[in-house]
Design an enzyme around this catalytic site. Structure first.
Site, mmCIF file in Angstrom:
data_model
loop_
_atom_site.group_PDB
_atom_site.id
_atom_site.type_symbol
_atom_site.label_atom_id
_atom_site.label_comp_id
_atom_site.label_asym_id
_atom_site.label_seq_id
_atom_site.Cartn_x
_atom_site.Cartn_y
_atom_site.Cartn_z
ATOM 1 N N SER A 55 4.220 2.671 8.157
ATOM 2 C CA SER A 55 3.861 1.627 7.192
ATOM 3 C C SER A 55 5.061 1.212 6.352
ATOM 4 O O SER A 55 5.871 2.047 5.942
ATOM 5 C CB SER A 55 2.757 2.126 6.263
ATOM 6 O OG SER A 55 1.546 2.251 6.939
ATOM 7 N N HIS A 113 0.823 -1.218 0.000
ATOM 8 C CA HIS A 113 0.000 0.000 0.000
ATOM 9 C C HIS A 113 0.856 1.267 0.000
ATOM 10 O O HIS A 113 0.346 2.363 -0.239
ATOM 11 C CB HIS A 113 -0.983 -0.004 1.182
ATOM 12 C CG HIS A 113 -0.383 0.341 2.513
ATOM 13 N ND1 HIS A 113 0.052 -0.612 3.407
ATOM 14 C CD2 HIS A 113 -0.162 1.539 3.108
ATOM 15 C CE1 HIS A 113 0.512 -0.010 4.494
ATOM 16 N NE2 HIS A 113 0.392 1.295 4.342
ATOM 17 N N ASP A 166 -0.215 -7.602 1.578
ATOM 18 C CA ASP A 166 0.330 -6.241 1.611
ATOM 19 C C ASP A 166 1.859 -6.295 1.663
ATOM 20 O O ASP A 166 2.477 -6.069 2.700
ATOM 21 C CB ASP A 166 -0.227 -5.499 2.830
ATOM 22 C CG ASP A 166 0.083 -4.011 2.796
ATOM 23 O OD1 ASP A 166 0.531 -3.522 1.740
ATOM 24 O OD2 ASP A 166 -0.127 -3.338 3.831
#
Length: 307
Positions: free
Chosen positions: A242, A92, A149
């Site tokens: 992230s 992502h 992911d």
């Protein structure tokens, strides 16, 4: 013309108003700070900075191709150095699209990987700004559920590894048991909607049982794991972390993926389980570098033979 008496009265009134303003400002400042100390620990969320940092050398800061005002203000994700030319991160962070059919990677020229320093906003002697040659996203990454992911960045030039400021980290090869202690680190917000730090922050969390993870997220899926500290829920990754690593026993075991806020009671941070994708990582990243090395080896053998 004003009389001397009126001037003196005006001066006294002005001083009284200035004193009142000063006292009110001090009182409000004290209230704000007490309220802040009560609500926040200002610590990745609830993180710390170790006296000797042995983990920051494994992490890179992912940024846009050009900062806006100051160096590092365009940091948006993290990543792990798994070879001099390969960065492991979250899909992502480098892929866009509303569903699997529309999924497409960012343009390599729009991403810069910065390695060699725990500082986000300061260029040091060890800072390495590296351009990306290729972005590889998992073909079945789902932006809505965060399934699969995971992504790889292949760099144009090798990261210079000195073992102190920059170093590759090994991959966790098997799933870890619940309650294994791990460390997550990055330049993400120090609390939800808060600022990002200049110096990288760490926090220690524990891998939770799958049942715990499933109870808190209906989309918990193969290849996911979650981690928290049940005694201190504020220990958590946050926006900007992230793609960074969850490091357990000296290896990268997880990739920061998503969470329900930052440091929310009775919640956990969710991570991509690296051991579930080790074959995908080798096939799409590490193995792609081997043909070049193989050709160089053949050339070297020919040169040795001819000499």
């Amino acid at each position: 013309m004003c009389s001397m008496k009126n001037i003196l009265v005006s001066i006294v009134l002005i001083n009284i108003l200035q004193l009142e303003t000063y006292l009110c400002a001090n009182l409000n400042s004290k209230i704000i700070m007490e309220d802040a100390q009560e609500k926040y620990k200002f610590l990745i969320t609830a993180g710390y900075r170790p006296k000797i940092d042995n983990l920051a050398k494994y992490v890179v800061s992912l940024r846009g191709k050009k900062y806006r005002r100051v160096f590092g203000d365009d940091h948006y994700c993290g990543g792990s150095i798994i070879s001099p030319k390969v960065i492991l991160t979250a899909a992502h962070c480098v892929c866009r699209g509303d569903n699997r059919i529309e999924l497409r990677p960012f343009r390599p020229s729009d991403i810069l990987a910065v390695a060699g320093t725990p500082r986000r906003l300061v260029v040091t002697e060890k800072t390495q700004a590296l351009k990306v040659d290729k972005v590889i996203c998992h073909a079945y990454f789902d932006p809505k559920t965060f399934h699969n992911d995971i992504a790889l960045l292949l760099l144009i030039k090798n990261i210079y590894e000195d073992g102190v400021s920059a170093q590759r980290i090994s991959l966790q090869t098997s799933s870890l048991p619940p309650h294994t202690k791990c460390t997550v680190l990055g330049w993400g917000r120090i609390f939800e909607y808060g600022p990002k730090p200049d110096l990288i922050l760490h926090t220690n969390v524990y891998i939770m049982p799958n049942e715990f993870c499933k109870e808190r997220d209906d989309d918990f899926f193969f290849g996911m794991m979650c981690a928290t500290d049940e005694d201190d829920f504020e220990k958590d990754s946050c926006f900007g972390d992230s793609g960074g690593p969850l490091i357990c026993n000296g290896s990268v075991a997880g990739i920061v993926s998503f969470g329900n806020g930052c440091g929310v009671p009775d919640e956990a941070g969710y991570y991509t389980n690296v051991s579930s994708y080790r074959d995908w990582i080798r096939k799409n990243g590490l193995d792609k570098l081997r043909p070049v090395n193989f050709i160089l080896l053949i050339v070297l053998q020919i040169c040795i033979t001819e000499s």
